[in-house]
Write an enzyme that holds these catalytic residues in place. Structure first.
Site, PDB file in Angstrom:
ATOM      1  N   CYS A  77       0.814  -1.248  -0.058  1.00  0.00           N
ATOM      2  CA  CYS A  77       0.008   0.101   0.070  1.00  0.00           C
ATOM      3  C   CYS A  77       0.754   1.319   0.123  1.00  0.00           C
ATOM      4  O   CYS A  77       0.316   2.164  -0.287  1.00  0.00           O
ATOM      5  CB  CYS A  77      -0.920  -0.156   1.185  1.00  0.00           C
ATOM      6  SG  CYS A  77      -2.344  -1.340   0.971  1.00  0.00           S
ATOM      7  N   HIS A 121      -3.542   7.335   2.320  1.00  0.00           N
ATOM      8  CA  HIS A 121      -3.776   6.048   1.735  1.00  0.00           C
ATOM      9  C   HIS A 121      -5.129   5.713   2.349  1.00  0.00           C
ATOM     10  O   HIS A 121      -5.644   6.071   3.357  1.00  0.00           O
ATOM     11  CB  HIS A 121      -2.806   5.092   2.333  1.00  0.00           C
ATOM     12  CG  HIS A 121      -3.109   3.720   2.055  1.00  0.00           C
ATOM     13  ND1 HIS A 121      -3.534   3.155   0.758  1.00  0.00           N
ATOM     14  CD2 HIS A 121      -3.070   2.373   2.796  1.00  0.00           C
ATOM     15  CE1 HIS A 121      -3.893   1.882   0.725  1.00  0.00           C
ATOM     16  NE2 HIS A 121      -3.603   1.554   2.032  1.00  0.00           N
ATOM     17  N   ASN A 153      -9.842   0.061  -0.579  1.00  0.00           N
ATOM     18  CA  ASN A 153      -8.404   0.150  -0.450  1.00  0.00           C
ATOM     19  C   ASN A 153      -7.822  -0.441  -1.572  1.00  0.00           C
ATOM     20  O   ASN A 153      -8.101  -1.781  -1.889  1.00  0.00           O
ATOM     21  CB  ASN A 153      -7.921  -0.710   0.644  1.00  0.00           C
ATOM     22  CG  ASN A 153      -6.405  -0.765   0.982  1.00  0.00           C
ATOM     23  OD1 ASN A 153      -5.533  -0.210  -0.012  1.00  0.00           O
ATOM     24  ND2 ASN A 153      -5.980  -1.273   2.074  1.00  0.00           N
TER      25      ASN A 153
HETATM   26  N1  ACO Z   1     -18.071  -8.294   8.661  1.00  0.00           N
HETATM   27  C1  ACO Z   1     -18.714  -8.797   9.924  1.00  0.00           C
HETATM   28  N2  ACO Z   1     -17.752  -8.886  11.080  1.00  0.00           N
HETATM   29  C2  ACO Z   1     -16.137  -8.897  10.861  1.00  0.00           C
HETATM   30  C3  ACO Z   1     -15.890  -8.638   9.386  1.00  0.00           C
HETATM   31  C4  ACO Z   1     -16.615  -8.334   8.603  1.00  0.00           C
HETATM   32  N3  ACO Z   1     -16.275  -8.168   7.235  1.00  0.00           N
HETATM   33  N4  ACO Z   1     -14.521  -8.805   9.695  1.00  0.00           N
HETATM   34  C5  ACO Z   1     -14.288  -8.961  10.818  1.00  0.00           C
HETATM   35  N5  ACO Z   1     -15.446  -9.096  11.609  1.00  0.00           N
HETATM   36  C6  ACO Z   1     -15.538  -9.437  13.196  1.00  0.00           C
HETATM   37  C7  ACO Z   1     -14.526 -10.246  13.640  1.00  0.00           C
HETATM   38  O1  ACO Z   1     -14.506 -11.578  13.234  1.00  0.00           O
HETATM   39  C8  ACO Z   1     -14.539  -9.694  15.196  1.00  0.00           C
HETATM   40  O2  ACO Z   1     -15.832 -10.385  15.549  1.00  0.00           O
HETATM   41  P1  ACO Z   1     -15.357 -11.229  17.098  1.00  0.00           P
HETATM   42  O3  ACO Z   1     -15.253  -9.983  18.028  1.00  0.00           O
HETATM   43  O4  ACO Z   1     -16.894 -11.886  17.279  1.00  0.00           O
HETATM   44  O5  ACO Z   1     -14.139 -11.984  17.118  1.00  0.00           O
HETATM   45  C9  ACO Z   1     -14.862  -8.468  14.870  1.00  0.00           C
HETATM   46  O6  ACO Z   1     -15.563  -8.107  13.901  1.00  0.00           O
HETATM   47  C10 ACO Z   1     -14.043  -7.431  15.427  1.00  0.00           C
HETATM   48  O7  ACO Z   1     -13.050  -7.712  14.544  1.00  0.00           O
HETATM   49  P2  ACO Z   1     -11.600  -6.772  14.424  1.00  0.00           P
HETATM   50  O8  ACO Z   1     -10.444  -7.191  13.363  1.00  0.00           O
HETATM   51  O9  ACO Z   1     -11.272  -6.633  15.668  1.00  0.00           O
HETATM   52  O10 ACO Z   1     -12.371  -5.467  13.960  1.00  0.00           O
HETATM   53  P3  ACO Z   1     -11.570  -4.049  13.766  1.00  0.00           P
HETATM   54  O11 ACO Z   1     -12.446  -2.938  14.363  1.00  0.00           O
HETATM   55  O12 ACO Z   1     -10.063  -3.965  14.112  1.00  0.00           O
HETATM   56  O13 ACO Z   1     -11.846  -3.784  12.138  1.00  0.00           O
HETATM   57  C11 ACO Z   1     -10.288  -3.730  10.147  1.00  0.00           C
HETATM   58  C12 ACO Z   1     -10.984  -4.752  11.167  1.00  0.00           C
HETATM   59  C13 ACO Z   1     -11.348  -3.073   9.197  1.00  0.00           C
HETATM   60  C14 ACO Z   1      -9.681  -4.855   9.282  1.00  0.00           C
HETATM   61  C15 ACO Z   1      -9.274  -2.882  10.822  1.00  0.00           C
HETATM   62  O14 ACO Z   1      -8.547  -3.466  11.798  1.00  0.00           O
HETATM   63  C16 ACO Z   1      -8.287  -2.184   9.890  1.00  0.00           C
HETATM   64  O15 ACO Z   1      -8.591  -1.411   9.201  1.00  0.00           O
HETATM   65  N6  ACO Z   1      -7.166  -2.576  10.195  1.00  0.00           N
HETATM   66  C17 ACO Z   1      -6.009  -1.942   9.179  1.00  0.00           C
HETATM   67  C18 ACO Z   1      -5.920  -2.097   7.766  1.00  0.00           C
HETATM   68  C19 ACO Z   1      -4.731  -1.460   7.140  1.00  0.00           C
HETATM   69  O16 ACO Z   1      -4.500  -0.199   7.415  1.00  0.00           O
HETATM   70  N7  ACO Z   1      -3.885  -2.030   6.546  1.00  0.00           N
HETATM   71  C20 ACO Z   1      -2.898  -1.678   5.966  1.00  0.00           C
HETATM   72  C21 ACO Z   1      -2.705  -1.303   4.529  1.00  0.00           C
HETATM   73  S1  ACO Z   1      -3.337  -2.831   3.499  1.00  0.00           S
HETATM   74  C22 ACO Z   1      -1.984  -3.288   2.782  1.00  0.00           C
HETATM   75  O17 ACO Z   1      -0.758  -3.043   2.711  1.00  0.00           O
HETATM   76  C23 ACO Z   1      -2.024  -4.626   1.889  1.00  0.00           C
END
Ligand code: ACO
Length: 322
Positions: free
Chosen positions: A113, A249, A279
């Protein structure tokens, strides 16, 4: 002193749109969850036969047209992608041929990214060193190809697209500074664990998908991007109030909002495309930039801050007098 100036921008998104409601039909998720946690409403997905180079070509042509530059003017191509058309030649070389450009250096940069910021920094340094005078810099991805559509933690986040800029050597600023970082110790928090050298083959296809520990990546991204904003302003002797536009980003609206708050920038001064694009990895910053240039929000003479964070981990920024 030679600077590189951005003289044209271009973007391209594939026609097919995949909405959150579409995703609800085949993965255990909801529009509400995706919007609340990420800000994403929809993303574009490349057609079956559409490749990264196809998307890159459209974005590059638009950037060259905006810059009023032809094939003979370009003397460097740097293309950022994680999803190249082939193992080799590089997608930059494939693009070079499509654009009927011959002889100049053309190569890919891989920083996931952060790829576009890396590519921009490389091209800027070529121009500052006098090794190039007119560079085509592209970020292009078909990230949908490396998604596990059964993994709701990743497949709802990404989309496909391409963005490009043309840089030209100038006595006027220009890109003021670029800042690149990486720390490979965090590789396993965000990766595709398969690869050519590990014996990638069709049988192993099940493994060639993005895996991410989203929550840990989220925390690192917020902290790291906060630090790089400080580093960039300090390096240039500028205050937060000197920044006219943040072009971040587009991974997650919550991360973007956090950085805007840190900069004390109102959201109207932040280019946000994550709702419509998702993204798009290396394409996200140049796509956002192009959108805001074309709709007239970003104007000549303004100060722009680009930042990105991605797999590696990699992170980087660019401060630009547009
Ligand atoms: N739909 C419904 N529920 C979901 C989904 C979904 N698509 N995805 C995860 N959940 C659930 C999980 O299973 C979890 O459930 P549980 O509590 O029963 O275990 C709950 O939602 C919370 O999951 P988290 O992963 O803690 O959710 P979070 O609030 O952290 O959001 C996300 C997840 C959106 C992925 C976030 O962590 C994020 O944006 N991370 C950073 C991404 C990023 O910046 N990446 C870098 C660039 S990408 C690259 O370089 C390729």
């Amino acid at each position: 002193m030679i600077y590189s100036r951005i003289i044209g921008t271009g973007g391209y998104l594939p026609e097919k749109v995949l909405t959150n409601q579409d995703l609800e039909k085949f993965v255990d998720t909801s529009d509400q969850w995706i919007q609340e946690r990420t800000g994403i409403k929809q993303r574009h997905i490349a057609g079956e036969n559409e490749t990264t180079c196809d998307l890159a070509e459209q974005a590059a042509r638009r950037a060259m047209e905006a810059a009023e530059k032809g094939a003979r003017d370009i003397d460097l191509i740097v293309l950022a992608t994680t999803t190249p058309d082939q193992i080799f030649p590089s997608t930059a070389c494939l693009l070079q041929s499509r654009l009927d450009i011959h002889g100049c250096a053309a190569f890919d940069v891989q920083a996931v990214c952060t790829g576009f910021v890396y590519a921009l920094a490389v091209a800027d340094n070529f121009i500052r060193a006098g090794s190039a005078t007119c560079a085509l810099v592209v970020g292009a991805e078909t990230f949908s190809r490396i998604l596990n559509w059964k993994d709701r933690g990743t497949c709802v986040l990404f989309g496909d697209g391409a963005g490009a800029v043309v840089l030209e050597a100038s006595r006027e600023p220009g890109i003021l500074s670029t800042h690149l970082h990486a720390d490979g110790d965090y590789a396993k928090l965000l990766h595709v664990p398969d690869g050519v050298s590990q014996g990638y083959d069709q049988v192993q296809r099940e493994r060639a998908f993005v895996e991410m520990r989203g929550n840990e990546v989220f925390k690192m991204a917020v902290n790291t991007l906060g630090r790089i904003v400080d580093e960039t302003l300090l390096h240039n002797g500028l205050e937060k109030s000197d920044v006219d536009w943040l072009i971040p980003h587009q991974a997650n609206f919550r991360i973007i909002r956090g950085i805007a708050r840190k900069l004390q920038l109102p959201l109207e001064r932040v280019v946000v495309t994550v709702a419509e694009h998702g993204n798009t990895s290396a394409a996200s910053v140049p796509l956002a930039f192009d959108a805001a240039v074309r709709d007239g929000r970003i104007k000549r003479g303004e100060t722009l801050l680009m930042e990105a964070f991605g797999g590696g981990f990699t992170w980087g920024s660019a401060l630009i007098k547009y």
